[in-house]
Each structure stands twice: as structure tokens, then as C-alpha cells.
Motif scaffolding. Structure first.
Motif, PDB file in Angstrom:
ATOM      1  N   LYS A  48       0.774  -1.232  -0.146  1.00  0.00           N
ATOM      2  CA  LYS A  48       0.091  -0.114   0.166  1.00  0.00           C
ATOM      3  C   LYS A  48       0.971   1.291  -0.044  1.00  0.00           C
ATOM      4  O   LYS A  48       1.848   1.572   0.869  1.00  0.00           O
ATOM      5  N   VAL A  49       0.730   2.092  -0.736  1.00  0.00           N
ATOM      6  CA  VAL A  49       1.418   3.295  -0.881  1.00  0.00           C
ATOM      7  C   VAL A  49       0.970   4.228   0.258  1.00  0.00           C
ATOM      8  O   VAL A  49      -0.174   4.388   0.532  1.00  0.00           O
ATOM      9  N   VAL A  50       1.838   4.977   0.728  1.00  0.00           N
ATOM     10  CA  VAL A  50       2.010   5.731   1.960  1.00  0.00           C
ATOM     11  C   VAL A  50       1.755   7.177   1.461  1.00  0.00           C
ATOM     12  O   VAL A  50       2.704   7.632   0.833  1.00  0.00           O
ATOM     13  N   ASP A  51       0.647   7.633   1.204  1.00  0.00           N
ATOM     14  CA  ASP A  51      -0.077   8.831   1.053  1.00  0.00           C
ATOM     15  C   ASP A  51      -0.329   9.644   1.987  1.00  0.00           C
ATOM     16  O   ASP A  51      -0.318   9.307   3.086  1.00  0.00           O
ATOM     17  N   ALA A  52      -0.972  10.932   1.554  1.00  0.00           N
ATOM     18  CA  ALA A  52      -1.549  11.879   2.562  1.00  0.00           C
ATOM     19  C   ALA A  52      -2.566  11.456   3.315  1.00  0.00           C
ATOM     20  O   ALA A  52      -2.507  11.384   4.527  1.00  0.00           O
ATOM     21  N   ALA A  53      -3.376  10.410   2.853  1.00  0.00           N
ATOM     22  CA  ALA A  53      -4.343   9.786   3.385  1.00  0.00           C
ATOM     23  C   ALA A  53      -3.954   8.717   4.412  1.00  0.00           C
ATOM     24  O   ALA A  53      -4.425   8.606   5.781  1.00  0.00           O
ATOM     25  N   PHE A  54      -3.234   8.105   4.051  1.00  0.00           N
ATOM     26  CA  PHE A  54      -2.377   6.917   4.947  1.00  0.00           C
ATOM     27  C   PHE A  54      -1.636   7.737   6.204  1.00  0.00           C
ATOM     28  O   PHE A  54      -1.731   7.168   7.000  1.00  0.00           O
ATOM     29  N   LYS A  55      -1.004   8.703   6.051  1.00  0.00           N
ATOM     30  CA  LYS A  55      -0.337   9.573   7.025  1.00  0.00           C
ATOM     31  C   LYS A  55      -1.214   9.777   7.845  1.00  0.00           C
ATOM     32  O   LYS A  55      -1.022  10.051   9.266  1.00  0.00           O
ATOM     33  N   ALA A  56      -2.494  10.387   7.481  1.00  0.00           N
ATOM     34  CA  ALA A  56      -3.329  10.852   8.532  1.00  0.00           C
ATOM     35  C   ALA A  56      -4.143   9.731   9.259  1.00  0.00           C
ATOM     36  O   ALA A  56      -4.405   9.990  10.536  1.00  0.00           O
ATOM     37  N   ALA A  57      -4.233   8.724   8.399  1.00  0.00           N
ATOM     38  CA  ALA A  57      -4.719   7.482   9.188  1.00  0.00           C
ATOM     39  C   ALA A  57      -3.768   7.056  10.382  1.00  0.00           C
ATOM     40  O   ALA A  57      -3.973   6.373  11.341  1.00  0.00           O
ATOM     41  N   VAL A  58      -2.336   7.314  10.189  1.00  0.00           N
ATOM     42  CA  VAL A  58      -1.426   6.842  11.113  1.00  0.00           C
ATOM     43  C   VAL A  58      -1.758   7.512  12.625  1.00  0.00           C
ATOM     44  O   VAL A  58      -1.452   6.844  13.577  1.00  0.00           O
TER      45      VAL A  58
END
Length: 325
Positions: free
Chosen positions: A247-257
Motif C-alpha cells: 500500500k502506498v503511503v500517501d497523504a490519507a495513509f499518513k493521516a490514518a497513522v
């Protein structure tokens, strides 16, 4: 070594302590008092103290608190009787070696002395470089990768398209450049001491990056971080395949972190902090309870709760609320 004030002098007058500068005197108060009033935090280098203190008489100060942190900076919080004029705020912003944070009445900062969560971007935040650019330069494709980056900046490619296009330029390069870059990874000023101080108070520290796993894992090991998230490069027989996997770590992924790690470690409401430098960090910074912009692009600076414009990451503990036991 933690510095002490040299321009402000602590004196006793009328049975209470005051800070004095020239003919000016202000009552001293303890950090954590007056949380329902207007306050201004100033964080600066010892070299900037004279210039900063000289501006104090122009501010509507009711009292001053010294901010004690385990960092090589000076910090104070000013209790204000009214909102400072734009010209005075501008004069402070123009001073080299100074960061400021104006706190409206009832503003609740995350508490340094209560366990919290810090999620950091990596490239140009936790470290001083963009890893993809350095990898590209070492692989001899710096100009080609820069051209893809320019297309992304013009809005012709989204983050995932840009990431995959730039990584594709690395195809065939020797993976030895990864280890070489890790060995000389330039940490942002104040990163180790800031992390150490937060960890002493039970904070969880995390890197969430659109970069690559070898570099975030290097930081995780170096600084004893709790977690690190980034994109995974496909490597085969000592060469770059030119692809990323998973899974690509994009802006949405970083927010979910931010939200997922807070749930995982049962971080209390108000104790989630995130910091980044670019527009891609806006969702992460706004997902946190307290979002910081670090030497940031204008869009992120406008979205964040506070900015660090000049100094290093050692400013962060000064932007958190300290409560003594």
C-alpha cells in the motif's frame, strides 16, 4: 547544556519575585497558571536573547513565566493584558533565532508531562533532505526525477503517480546507494534531543513518510522510535527493480497513522501531535489535536496550529504545556 537568561534578572520585590530588564519589571508566574488568559510563548537561541528582551517593553505584559526544557534554547511565556499590535508581532517575527506562539484564552496545548503521540513526516522534516532526490542523484538520474517532480508540482500527476514514475527512473541502479545514504542521513537540528525529552515523559514517537522503508527504519533504530511507515522498494539481486510494493503511503495513509496509533496506544484526547513541511502533510497535521508546520510551504503553514519557521525541532517541547508533579 540548558542555557540560562543573561539579560533578564530575577529579583525580589514586595514579597514576590519579578523579572527585571533595565527600568522594567514584570511579576513572575509559574507555567500552567493563567491558562484562561491571553499568552505569548517565545522560544529563542541564547544569541538572540538581547534582541528579544529589548522588544519586551513594547508588549502589554502582565507577568512572565520561564519555560524550563531540556533543550539548548531559552523560552518564556508572557501573560498579556491585550492583543499585541500587528507591528509588534511583525517585529518579533523579523528577529533571527526566534519562534513565537500566540495562545488565545482557554487554548489547551498538549501536555508534555502526560503521555502523548508525535507523528513526524521524514523528508525535509525529521531529516534535511528528500531521499528520492538523493537516490536519483547517486543513480545518475537526478534530472529525470526532477522533471517528474516538476510535473507533480504543476498538478499533472497525483502523489502515487509521481512516486511510481520517480521510482521507475531508479531501475537498474545498485542498491548499495541505500546504505551509503543511510550512513550520512542528515538529521534535522534538535531531532535527537527533542525525541529523548518526549520519550522521558512516556510519549510515543512515529515517522510516517511518503519516502522509503530503509530510511524510516534507520531512523527508528537510531532514535528508538515506536513505529515507522513508508513505501517499500522492490529490490532484486542488488538492483532496483524500479517499483514499490504494498500500500502506498500517501497523504490519507499518513493521516490514518495519527488516528490508528492513538487508538493502539490509548493516547488521551488532546495529546496527538503531528508535524510536516509540505501540502501532502495537511491531512496528517489536521488529523492531530495539535498540528505543526516545520519550515513549511504556505498551504501547510496556513492549515497548522503553529509554525516553526527558523529554529529546529527542539522547539517542540516548548510548544507543549508543562505541569510539574
Amino acid at each position: 547544556m540548558v542555557p540560562e537568561f543573561s539579560q533578564l534578572t530575577l529579583k525580589s520585590a514586595s514579597d514576590r519575585d519579578v523579572f527585571g530588564f533595565g527600568q522594567h519589571f514584570w511579576p513572575l508566574y509559574s507555567e500552567g497558571e493563567h491558562l484562561q488568559q491571553l499568552r505569548l510563548r517565545l522560544v529563542f537561541t541564547p544569541e538572540a536573547e538581547s534582541a528579544v528582551v529589548s522588544v519586551l517593553p513594547t508588549l502589554p505584559i502582565s507577568a512572565i513565566s520561564r519555560l524550563h526544557r531540556q533543550q539548548p534554547l531559552l523560552g518564556m511565556e508572557l501573560l498579556l493584558g491585550s492583543t499585541p499590535s500587528a507591528s509588534v508581532i511583525g517585529a518579533l517575527q523579523a528577529l533571527p533565532g526566534l519562534e513565537q506562539l500566540l495562545l488565545a484564552p482557554s487554548t489547551q496545548l498538549p501536555q508534555l508531562t502526560t503521555p502523548g503521540l508525535l507523528v513526524m513526516d521524514m523528508d525535509s522534516t525529521a531529516i534535511q533532505i528528500e531521499c528520492i532526490d538523493e537516490l536519483a542523484a547517486a543513480a545518475g538520474v537526478g534530472a529525470e526525477v526532477a522533471a517528474v517532480t516538476e510535473r507533480a508540482m504543476l498538478g499533472e500527476l497525483d502523489f502515487e503517480q509521481s512516486l511510481r514514475a520517480r521510482v521507475a527512473k531508479l531501475k537498474g541502479a545498485d542498491t548499495a546507494i541505500i546504505g551509503q545514504l543511510c550512513e550520512q542521513l542528515p538529521l534535522s537540528p534538535g531531532l535527537p534531543s527533542m525525541i529523548a525529552e518526549l520519550q522521558q515523559h512516556g510519549w510515543r514517537t512515529v515517522v510516517a513518510s511518503g519516502g522509503f522503508t530503509p530510511f524510516v527504519n534507520h531512523l527508528k533504530q537510531l532514535l528508538s522510535l515506536d513505529a515507522a511507515f513508508a513505501n517499500e522498494l522492490v529490490l532484486q539481486d542488488g538492483k532496483f527493480v524500479g517499483e514499490v510494493t504494498g500500500k502506498v503511503v500517501d497523504a490519507a495513509f499518513k493521516a490514518a497513522v495519527v488516528t490508528d496509533c492513538a487508538v493502539q496506544w490509548q493516547i488521551a484526547s488532546g495529546q496527538r501531535v503531528a508535524i510536516g513541511d509540505g501540502a501532502n502533510d495537511i491531512p496528517m497535521v489536521t488529523a492531530a489535536d495539535f498540528g505543526l508546520a516545520y519550515h513549511a510551504k504556505p498551504k501547510l503553514a496556513a492549515a497548522a496550529d503553529a509554525q516553526i519557521r527558523q529554529l529546529g525541532l527542539q522547539v517542540i517541547p516548548f510548544f507543549l504545556q508543562y505541569h510539574s508533579c
